[in-house]
Design a protein around this motif. Structure first.
Motif, PDB file in Angstrom:
ATOM      1  N   LEU A   1      25.120  23.141  83.242  1.00  0.00           N
ATOM      2  CA  LEU A   1      24.988  24.402  82.489  1.00  0.00           C
ATOM      3  C   LEU A   1      23.526  24.789  82.301  1.00  0.00           C
ATOM      4  CD1 LEU A   1      27.776  23.909  79.773  1.00  0.00           C
ATOM      5  CD2 LEU A   1      27.950  25.070  81.988  1.00  0.00           C
ATOM      6  N   GLY A   2      22.818  24.758  83.418  1.00  0.00           N
ATOM      7  CA  GLY A   2      21.419  25.181  83.387  1.00  0.00           C
ATOM      8  C   GLY A   2      20.519  24.272  82.585  1.00  0.00           C
ATOM      9  N   GLY A   3      20.848  22.987  82.542  1.00  0.00           N
ATOM     10  CA  GLY A   3      20.037  22.013  81.808  1.00  0.00           C
ATOM     11  C   GLY A   3      20.464  21.816  80.371  1.00  0.00           C
TER      12      GLY A   3
ATOM     13  N   SER B   1      36.131  33.982  71.795  1.00  0.00           N
ATOM     14  CA  SER B   1      36.554  35.204  72.481  1.00  0.00           C
ATOM     15  C   SER B   1      35.435  35.759  73.361  1.00  0.00           C
ATOM     16  CB  SER B   1      36.993  36.253  71.460  1.00  0.00           C
ATOM     17  OG  SER B   1      38.078  35.777  70.678  1.00  0.00           O
ATOM     18  N   ALA B   2      34.212  35.698  72.876  1.00  0.00           N
ATOM     19  CA  ALA B   2      33.077  36.174  73.673  1.00  0.00           C
ATOM     20  C   ALA B   2      32.898  35.317  74.922  1.00  0.00           C
ATOM     21  CB  ALA B   2      31.808  36.169  72.822  1.00  0.00           C
ATOM     22  N   TRP B   3      33.101  34.018  74.777  1.00  0.00           N
ATOM     23  CA  TRP B   3      33.018  33.116  75.941  1.00  0.00           C
ATOM     24  C   TRP B   3      34.109  33.459  76.956  1.00  0.00           C
ATOM     25  CZ3 TRP B   3      30.775  30.667  79.425  1.00  0.00           C
ATOM     26  CH2 TRP B   3      31.285  29.553  80.086  1.00  0.00           C
ATOM     27  N   HIS B   4      35.295  33.795  76.469  1.00  0.00           N
ATOM     28  CA  HIS B   4      36.373  34.214  77.368  1.00  0.00           C
ATOM     29  C   HIS B   4      35.952  35.439  78.180  1.00  0.00           C
ATOM     30  CE1 HIS B   4      40.219  35.665  78.858  1.00  0.00           C
ATOM     31  NE2 HIS B   4      39.980  36.813  78.242  1.00  0.00           N
ATOM     32  N   GLN B   5      35.367  36.405  77.525  1.00  0.00           N
ATOM     33  CA  GLN B   5      34.972  37.623  78.238  1.00  0.00           C
ATOM     34  C   GLN B   5      33.874  37.332  79.257  1.00  0.00           C
ATOM     35  OE1 GLN B   5      36.811  40.095  78.053  1.00  0.00           O
ATOM     36  NE2 GLN B   5      37.900  39.771  76.118  1.00  0.00           N
ATOM     37  N   THR B   6      32.961  36.441  78.928  1.00  0.00           N
ATOM     38  CA  THR B   6      31.898  36.071  79.870  1.00  0.00           C
ATOM     39  C   THR B   6      32.491  35.441  81.124  1.00  0.00           C
ATOM     40  OG1 THR B   6      30.277  35.736  78.106  1.00  0.00           O
ATOM     41  CG2 THR B   6      29.865  34.611  80.189  1.00  0.00           C
TER      42      THR B   6
ATOM     43  N   PRO C   1      26.273  30.465  83.664  1.00  0.00           N
ATOM     44  CA  PRO C   1      26.702  31.608  82.844  1.00  0.00           C
ATOM     45  C   PRO C   1      25.673  31.920  81.771  1.00  0.00           C
ATOM     46  CG  PRO C   1      28.504  30.045  83.146  1.00  0.00           C
ATOM     47  CD  PRO C   1      27.264  29.378  83.657  1.00  0.00           C
ATOM     48  N   GLN C   2      25.465  33.195  81.530  1.00  0.00           N
ATOM     49  CA  GLN C   2      24.533  33.618  80.483  1.00  0.00           C
ATOM     50  C   GLN C   2      25.261  33.602  79.147  1.00  0.00           C
ATOM     51  OE1 GLN C   2      21.146  34.097  81.212  1.00  0.00           O
ATOM     52  NE2 GLN C   2      22.010  33.136  83.045  1.00  0.00           N
TER      53      GLN C   2
ATOM     54  N   SER D   1      40.409  29.122 103.140  1.00  0.00           N
ATOM     55  CA  SER D   1      39.232  29.745 103.751  1.00  0.00           C
ATOM     56  C   SER D   1      38.779  30.949 102.934  1.00  0.00           C
ATOM     57  CB  SER D   1      39.557  30.201 105.179  1.00  0.00           C
ATOM     58  OG  SER D   1      39.956  29.108 105.976  1.00  0.00           O
ATOM     59  N   GLY D   2      37.505  30.981 102.656  1.00  0.00           N
ATOM     60  CA  GLY D   2      36.935  32.115 101.942  1.00  0.00           C
ATOM     61  C   GLY D   2      36.997  32.033 100.433  1.00  0.00           C
ATOM     62  N   LYS D   3      37.629  30.997  99.901  1.00  0.00           N
ATOM     63  CA  LYS D   3      37.655  30.844  98.450  1.00  0.00           C
ATOM     64  C   LYS D   3      36.232  30.577  97.944  1.00  0.00           C
ATOM     65  CE  LYS D   3      42.074  31.377  97.801  1.00  0.00           C
ATOM     66  NZ  LYS D   3      42.595  32.552  97.066  1.00  0.00           N
ATOM     67  N   ARG D   4      35.924  31.141  96.794  1.00  0.00           N
ATOM     68  CA  ARG D   4      34.556  31.081  96.262  1.00  0.00           C
ATOM     69  C   ARG D   4      34.500  30.127  95.068  1.00  0.00           C
ATOM     70  NH1 ARG D   4      34.890  37.171  94.773  1.00  0.00           N
ATOM     71  NH2 ARG D   4      36.875  36.251  94.129  1.00  0.00           N
ATOM     72  N   ILE D   5      33.596  29.174  95.174  1.00  0.00           N
ATOM     73  CA  ILE D   5      33.448  28.172  94.113  1.00  0.00           C
ATOM     74  C   ILE D   5      32.088  28.325  93.462  1.00  0.00           C
ATOM     75  CG2 ILE D   5      33.176  25.693  93.672  1.00  0.00           C
ATOM     76  CD1 ILE D   5      35.558  25.230  95.287  1.00  0.00           C
ATOM     77  N   GLY D   6      32.092  28.369  92.119  1.00  0.00           N
ATOM     78  CA  GLY D   6      30.851  28.383  91.368  1.00  0.00           C
ATOM     79  C   GLY D   6      30.566  26.997  90.803  1.00  0.00           C
ATOM     80  N   TRP D   7      29.422  26.447  91.129  1.00  0.00           N
ATOM     81  CA  TRP D   7      29.007  25.123  90.632  1.00  0.00           C
ATOM     82  C   TRP D   7      28.263  25.317  89.310  1.00  0.00           C
ATOM     83  CZ3 TRP D   7      29.433  20.127  90.353  1.00  0.00           C
ATOM     84  CH2 TRP D   7      28.355  19.309  89.996  1.00  0.00           C
ATOM     85  N   LEU D   8      28.842  24.821  88.234  1.00  0.00           N
ATOM     86  CA  LEU D   8      28.242  24.983  86.904  1.00  0.00           C
ATOM     87  C   LEU D   8      27.262  23.875  86.563  1.00  0.00           C
ATOM     88  CD1 LEU D   8      31.399  26.095  84.872  1.00  0.00           C
ATOM     89  CD2 LEU D   8      29.657  27.538  85.938  1.00  0.00           C
ATOM     90  N   GLY D   9      27.390  22.718  87.227  1.00  0.00           N
ATOM     91  CA  GLY D   9      26.446  21.627  87.022  1.00  0.00           C
ATOM     92  C   GLY D   9      26.296  21.218  85.579  1.00  0.00           C
TER      93      GLY D   9
END
Length: 490
Positions: free
Chosen positions: A283-285, A379-384, A316-317, A273-281
């Motif tokens: 990747l914005g097309g 590495s930049a992707w890791h930080q994002t 993700p940006q 309960s309360g876990k947050r899921i991000g749907w990446l789909g």
């Protein structure tokens, strides 16, 4: 257990091979069924189904297999168990060495080669009591995401034999889906566990870097992309196999000493309960998707909501084209280094498939600065994503960009009207995970309008292998997709 299980009849064999792996392990240890009977049941299933799909190859001599199974029974007579896989028929993936067995890597260069040592993972299967009955088929050197090679031919989809099984653990995925193995080992660099799991409606777990030893090889520090992991029909079975595979290996310094593999034998149930899921789909097309695939996989989000999770769509940006190009450089760098000796020999080079030659030659053209700059993008992707994990507990996205395609096609050259510029661009959806070494479960997500399976990736934060399995178990219990069985099992 009923008398039919102790029978050598087809009905008795079906009862054994249809059991969940955890239940089968208990039955063996409680002496309700013998290791010889289990071996005979799975061999009967292989004889019945494998000619239709070509998942298991290089079968071991049956007298030797039955003799080993009898030894496993004798050990139990003495109250000696080797572990959870005691008496389990297994067929290790053909790109991973097994002492005394053929390891071809799917290449004519190694046709008939008998290896003399076990890989770290296969050694653990052996020590846990597995009975090696053959090998599962793989594409040449594991390249390409579709299981075919000039030694053993094409492995066909469990649900539609005109279609691809995926790869490179295609033989393993099909063997598990069709009850020819109770569980199976696999490996994953660019979706090699995730693609066949999605294509065959089973589970494949890309473990986090260091969870399971992969190798050893000549180089043990830079090979961070390919990991070993389990395939199964449900999460408890997956976790049981992982309890055997996981753990520190002093030959492999990137493996983790602090993890206790027995954690994977704990109950999987937990309050989500309360876990947050991000749907990446998609990747914005950014990712082209075959018609219907995104819609099918998106519906899986309803089952995460059923177990108490919140779901939010997020893109993700990040420059994902730049990420893919960095991946290409790092992949070519590692593959060319590993296989240069084959390329450097003109006779052996002539036997390499074009994709392998392309990968090696591309790697040879890279400068040290090219490789370092690619690692900076990684590495930049890791930080994002690290920052996004402060907002979300897990991410979900499609495991593939296509449904299973025609088996005779080497790889999809186009998706949704977009040309694929490399032999593996059609698998780009798996790259964001591989680049970060994150624990990722490929899970069934239902079937498309064409009747073919689809799958999702459930992505956890670094080293959170156990929590990903807990979430995957809850999803499986809610969705029930994995209970759908191939018509070949009727």
């Amino acid at each position: 257990m009923s008398a039919s299980v102790h029978s050598s009849s087809v009905s008795g064999a079906n009862e054994i091979v249809s059991m969940d792996a955890c239940a089968l392990s208990r039955a063996i240890h409680e002496r309700k069924v013998s290791c010889v009977e289990v071996t005979d049941a799975f061999l009967t299933q292989i004889d019945r189904i494998n000619p239709k799909v070509n998942a298991i190859v290089a079968m071991t001599d049956r007298d030797e297999v039955r003799k080993l199974a009898a030894e496993r029974d004798a050990q139990l007579d003495r109250n000696q168990s080797m572990g959870p896989l005691h008496g389990f028929p297994q067929a290790p993936k053909d790109i991973s060495p097994v002492a005394g067995m053929v390891t071809t890597n799917g290449s004519p260069i190694f046709k008939g080669q008998i290896t003399t040592t076990d890989s770290a993972g296969n050694g653990r299967l052996r020590c846990a009591g597995a009975v090696f009955i053959g090998r599962t088929n793989s594409p040449e050197f594991g390249l390409g995401g579709h299981t075919f090679n000039p030694i053993y031919g094409i492995t066909r989809n469990a649900f539609n034999q005109a279609k691809s099984a995926g790869g490179s653990s295609g033989g393993a995925g099909v063997a598990v889906a069709l009850n020819m193995l109770p569980v199976a080992d696999g490996s994953d660099m660019m979706g090699s566990l995730r693609t066949p799991a999605a294509f065959n409606n089973v589970f494949g777990f890309r473990t986090s870097v260091g969870c399971v030893p992969s190798g050893p090889g000549e180089e043990v520090f830079m090979q961070q992309f390919s990991v070993v992991g389990p395939m199964a029909r449900n999460i408890p079975d997956l976790a049981m196999l992982l309890s055997v595979q996981a753990g520190f290996d002093p030959r492999l310094p990137l493996t983790r000493r602090q993890d206790d593999p027995k954690q994977f034998l704990q109950p999987l149930e937990t309050d989500l309960s309360g876990k947050r899921i991000g749907w990446l789909g998609d990747l914005g097309g950014h990712l082209p998707m075959e018609d219907g695939l995104l819609e099918v996989t998106r519906k899986s989000l309803d089952y995460f909501k059923q177990v108490g999770c919140s779901v939010e769509e997020i893109t993700p940006q990040f420059d994902f084209e730049k990420l893919f190009q960095a991946w290409l450089n790092l992949r070519s760098f590692t593959f060319s280094g590993t296989n240069f000796a084959l390329y450097d020999n003109p006779e052996k080079r002539a036997l390499l498939k074009p994709e392998a030659v392309w990968e090696i030659e591309r790697g040879l053209k890279l400068s040290g600065l090219d490789v370092f700059n690619a690692s900076k993008v990684r590495s930049a992707w890791h930080q994002t994503l690290r920052l996004l994990f402060e907002r979300f507990d897990y991410f979900v996205m499609p495991a593939t960009q296509v449904f299973p395609f025609t088996a005779e096609l080497h790889w999809p050259a186009e998706i949704a009207g977009k040309k694929m510029d490399t032999y593996h661009r059609w698998m780009e959806s798996v790259v964001p995970v591989t680049m970060l070494g994150l624990p990722t479960l490929a899970a069934p997500a239902g079937f498309g309008p064409n009747g073919l399976p689809a799958g999702i990736q459930l992505i956890g934060p670094p080293q959170a292998d156990w929590s990903v399995l807990q979430m995957g178990h809850a999803y499986d219990q809610a969705s029930g997709f994995a209970k759908m069985r191939s018509p070949l099992l009727d």
